[in-house]
Design a protein around this motif. Structure first.
Motif, PDB file in Angstrom:
ATOM      1  N   ASP A   1       0.833  -1.195   0.000  1.00 54.62           N
ATOM      2  CA  ASP A   1       0.000   0.000   0.000  1.00 54.62           C
ATOM      3  C   ASP A   1       0.876   1.256   0.000  1.00 54.62           C
ATOM      4  O   ASP A   1       0.559   2.246  -0.616  1.00 54.62           O
TER       5      ASP A   1
ATOM      6  N   GLU B   1      10.382   4.129   7.773  1.00 57.09           N
ATOM      7  CA  GLU B   1      10.533   3.379   9.030  1.00 57.09           C
ATOM      8  C   GLU B   1      11.986   2.932   9.202  1.00 57.09           C
ATOM      9  O   GLU B   1      12.602   3.123  10.255  1.00 57.09           O
ATOM     10  N   TYR B   2      12.544   2.391   8.118  1.00 56.24           N
ATOM     11  CA  TYR B   2      13.912   1.893   8.202  1.00 56.24           C
ATOM     12  C   TYR B   2      14.943   3.016   8.182  1.00 56.24           C
ATOM     13  O   TYR B   2      16.051   2.830   8.652  1.00 56.24           O
TER      14      TYR B   2
ATOM     15  N   TYR C   1      14.596   5.706   9.944  1.00 58.17           N
ATOM     16  CA  TYR C   1      14.732   6.024  11.375  1.00 58.17           C
ATOM     17  C   TYR C   1      15.634   5.015  12.070  1.00 58.17           C
ATOM     18  O   TYR C   1      16.521   5.385  12.842  1.00 58.17           O
ATOM     19  N   ILE C   2      15.392   3.751  11.755  1.00 53.58           N
ATOM     20  CA  ILE C   2      16.158   2.688  12.415  1.00 53.58           C
ATOM     21  C   ILE C   2      17.647   2.777  12.040  1.00 53.58           C
ATOM     22  O   ILE C   2      18.514   2.718  12.914  1.00 53.58           O
TER      23      ILE C   2
ATOM     24  N   ASN D   1      19.252   5.360  10.937  1.00 53.53           N
ATOM     25  CA  ASN D   1      19.812   6.574  11.562  1.00 53.53           C
ATOM     26  C   ASN D   1      20.198   6.315  13.014  1.00 53.53           C
ATOM     27  O   ASN D   1      21.274   6.714  13.461  1.00 53.53           O
TER      28      ASN D   1
ATOM     29  N   GLU E   1      24.302  -6.252   8.300  1.00 50.38           N
ATOM     30  CA  GLU E   1      24.347  -7.579   8.925  1.00 50.38           C
ATOM     31  C   GLU E   1      23.104  -7.808   9.805  1.00 50.38           C
ATOM     32  O   GLU E   1      22.533  -8.891   9.825  1.00 50.38           O
ATOM     33  N   LYS E   2      22.701  -6.757  10.499  1.00 48.46           N
ATOM     34  CA  LYS E   2      21.566  -6.899  11.412  1.00 48.46           C
ATOM     35  C   LYS E   2      20.216  -6.890  10.688  1.00 48.46           C
ATOM     36  O   LYS E   2      19.306  -7.636  11.054  1.00 48.46           O
ATOM     37  N   LEU E   3      20.113  -6.015   9.683  1.00 49.58           N
ATOM     38  CA  LEU E   3      18.824  -5.897   8.986  1.00 49.58           C
ATOM     39  C   LEU E   3      18.737  -6.810   7.774  1.00 49.58           C
ATOM     40  O   LEU E   3      17.644  -7.177   7.352  1.00 49.58           O
TER      41      LEU E   3
ATOM     42  N   LEU F   1      15.652  -7.984   3.291  1.00 47.85           N
ATOM     43  CA  LEU F   1      14.780  -7.215   4.176  1.00 47.85           C
ATOM     44  C   LEU F   1      13.406  -7.030   3.532  1.00 47.85           C
ATOM     45  O   LEU F   1      12.361  -7.186   4.195  1.00 47.85           O
TER      46      LEU F   1
ATOM     47  N   SER G   1      11.522 -10.123   3.868  1.00 47.71           N
ATOM     48  CA  SER G   1      11.052 -10.309   5.253  1.00 47.71           C
ATOM     49  C   SER G   1       9.825  -9.444   5.518  1.00 47.71           C
ATOM     50  O   SER G   1       8.867  -9.895   6.149  1.00 47.71           O
ATOM     51  N   ILE G   2       9.876  -8.203   5.055  1.00 46.17           N
ATOM     52  CA  ILE G   2       8.728  -7.297   5.238  1.00 46.17           C
ATOM     53  C   ILE G   2       7.495  -7.880   4.545  1.00 46.17           C
ATOM     54  O   ILE G   2       6.409  -7.930   5.112  1.00 46.17           O
TER      55      ILE G   2
ATOM     56  N   GLU H   1       6.211 -10.784   6.548  1.00 40.20           N
ATOM     57  CA  GLU H   1       5.599 -10.351   7.809  1.00 40.20           C
ATOM     58  C   GLU H   1       4.197  -9.763   7.581  1.00 40.20           C
ATOM     59  O   GLU H   1       3.290  -9.988   8.352  1.00 40.20           O
ATOM     60  N   PHE H   2       4.071  -9.006   6.502  1.00 34.57           N
ATOM     61  CA  PHE H   2       2.802  -8.329   6.240  1.00 34.57           C
ATOM     62  C   PHE H   2       1.902  -9.072   5.245  1.00 34.57           C
ATOM     63  O   PHE H   2       0.807  -8.632   4.953  1.00 34.57           O
TER      64      PHE H   2
ATOM     65  N   TYR I   1       2.501  -9.557   2.037  1.00 38.03           N
ATOM     66  CA  TYR I   1       2.457  -8.934   0.702  1.00 38.03           C
ATOM     67  C   TYR I   1       2.864  -9.956  -0.346  1.00 38.03           C
ATOM     68  O   TYR I   1       3.773 -10.742  -0.121  1.00 38.03           O
TER      69      TYR I   1
ATOM     70  N   GLY J   1      16.425  -7.107  13.379  1.00 37.33           N
ATOM     71  CA  GLY J   1      15.514  -6.921  12.245  1.00 37.33           C
ATOM     72  C   GLY J   1      14.144  -7.523  12.509  1.00 37.33           C
ATOM     73  O   GLY J   1      13.122  -6.968  12.094  1.00 37.33           O
TER      74      GLY J   1
ATOM     75  N   LEU K   1      10.347  -5.647  12.474  1.00 41.08           N
ATOM     76  CA  LEU K   1       9.208  -6.122  11.682  1.00 41.08           C
ATOM     77  C   LEU K   1       7.967  -6.271  12.554  1.00 41.08           C
ATOM     78  O   LEU K   1       6.866  -5.895  12.159  1.00 41.08           O
TER      79      LEU K   1
ATOM     80  N   LYS L   1      11.561   7.989  16.334  1.00 40.69           N
ATOM     81  CA  LYS L   1      10.208   7.464  16.272  1.00 40.69           C
ATOM     82  C   LYS L   1       9.972   6.565  17.480  1.00 40.69           C
ATOM     83  O   LYS L   1      10.566   5.490  17.576  1.00 40.69           O
TER      84      LYS L   1
END
Lengths: 244, 108
Positions: free
Chosen positions: A20, A28-29, A31-32, A34, A48-50, A56, A59-60, A63-64, A66, B41, B45, B70
């Motif tokens: 959407d 969102e990412y 902010y993360i 940063n 490495e983390k994301l 990614l 994964s999104i 999770e949602f 899509y 991560g 999510l 945020k």
């Protein structure tokens, strides 16, 4: 890969899914990322983390819930068969429109360049006419050229509108409303400049006729005097000639 | 910790943590990574999903160096949802406790 490249790649990867709002996830990412960078982590550690943008994005999507745009096509084979025929047909039409537009634009700009030569001619003819007349002529030409440019913008935006209508929805498209507004604005501008051109050109022609009348033409009285002088000159001259 | 168990408990842990205080993604992710040994991560999510479903809401908060972060907080629905989850969690943990006792009693 720096932060901006990472987020840009994430944006591109997310566009492969039916979301959407891609921007919302990317924001969102942002902010993360940063926060992570501010906490002293390197971009490698962030990745490495994301995970890599493609991972990614996947994964999104998971999770949602899509779906990828291709998956969606696979699930609706009948509809998409028609869609793909339509898409192929519209692609051909778009290509034809683009080619015609390029040819049209080339011819159009050549004629526009030749009209600039006319301006040069007017400028060169400056000593023959008054400054006011020249200015009005130039104003008329500038208005005409501006009108043609606005016509070109109109044509460009009409082409875009046509393509938006024809193009499949999975491609990034210019916004219909914005394009429509630009097209309408260029039409209005074109109309305004046409009026200016007509007024300026008309005034220039009228003033030119007046100048011709005032400077070069003789009025009735002057004409009579000239004729009388000539006649007298001729008669007297002849008499003198014959007497002598 | 077992991956499946982590998946199930992470959402509850995040909600419980945010019920105590509002916080931002990175901080929550870091805490979950250190305590439950889950990838940061994964926490992000979950935060996004919970926000989308209306259990969490977010707001921007300026930090001392005028940088905005945020922050997440539980909504009213989120608090009710957490309460229900905790009831289920308690029932589940009681059941698991009882499972051992029932097996022992049966064997005896």
């Amino acid at each position: 890969m720096n932060k901006y490249q990472y987020l840009e790649n994430l944006f591109n990867e997310l566009q492969k899914y039916q979301l959407d709002s891609v921007e919302k996830h990317v924001n969102e990412y942002e902010y993360i990322v940063n926060d992570m960078l501010e906490a002293g982590e390197t971009m490698d550690a962030v990745i490495e983390k994301l995970g890599m943008p493609s991972v990614l994005a996947a994964s999104i999507a998971e999770e949602f819930g899509y779906e990828t745009k291709d998956q969606n096509q696979f699930q609706e084979p009948i509809i998409n068969k028609n869609k793909s025929y339509n898409k192929q047909a519209s692609d051909v039409v778009i290509k034809i429109i683009n080619i015609l537009f390029i040819i049209g634009s080339a011819i159009y700009f050549v004629s526009l360049a030749s009209s600039l030569l006319l301006i040069l001619v007017i400028l060169l003819a400056f000593p023959l006419f008054g400054a006011g007349t020249i200015t009005l002529f130039l104003l008329a030409f500038v208005a005409v050229i501006t009108f043609f440019i606005s016509l070109y913008i109109l044509a460009l935006n009409l082409k875009r509108l046509l393509i938006i209508k024809l193009q499949a929805s999975d491609k990034p498209q210019p916004k219909f409303l914005t394009t429509f507004i630009v097209a309408c604005s260029s039409l209005v501008l074109g109309f305004i400049f046409t009026v200016i051109a007509m007024l300026a050109g008309g005034t220039a022609i009228i003033s030119e006729v007046d100048l011709f009348d005032n400077n070069n033409m003789m009025n009735g009285y002057q004409m009579d005097m000239w004729e009388n002088d000539n006649n007298m000159m001729n008669d007297q001259g002849l008499e003198q000639f014959f007497n002598n | 910790m077992n991956t499946q168990l982590k998946k199930g408990t992470l959402e509850l842990a995040v909600l419980k943590y945010l019920d105590a205080e509002d916080n931002y993604g990175y901080e929550i992710g870091k805490l979950m990574a250190s305590e439950i040994d889950v990838k940061e991560g994964t926490t992000y999510l979950i935060l996004q999903r919970l926000e989308k479903s209306g259990i969490l809401e977010s707001y921007l908060k300026s930090e001392d160096n005028s940088k905005k972060r945020k922050y997440y907080k539980l909504t009213t629905d989120g608090k009710i949802y957490l309460k229900d989850l905790l009831i289920e969690w308690n029932k589940l943990s009681q059941f698991i406790e009882q499972c051992g006792t029932v097996t022992k009693e049966n064997n005896e």
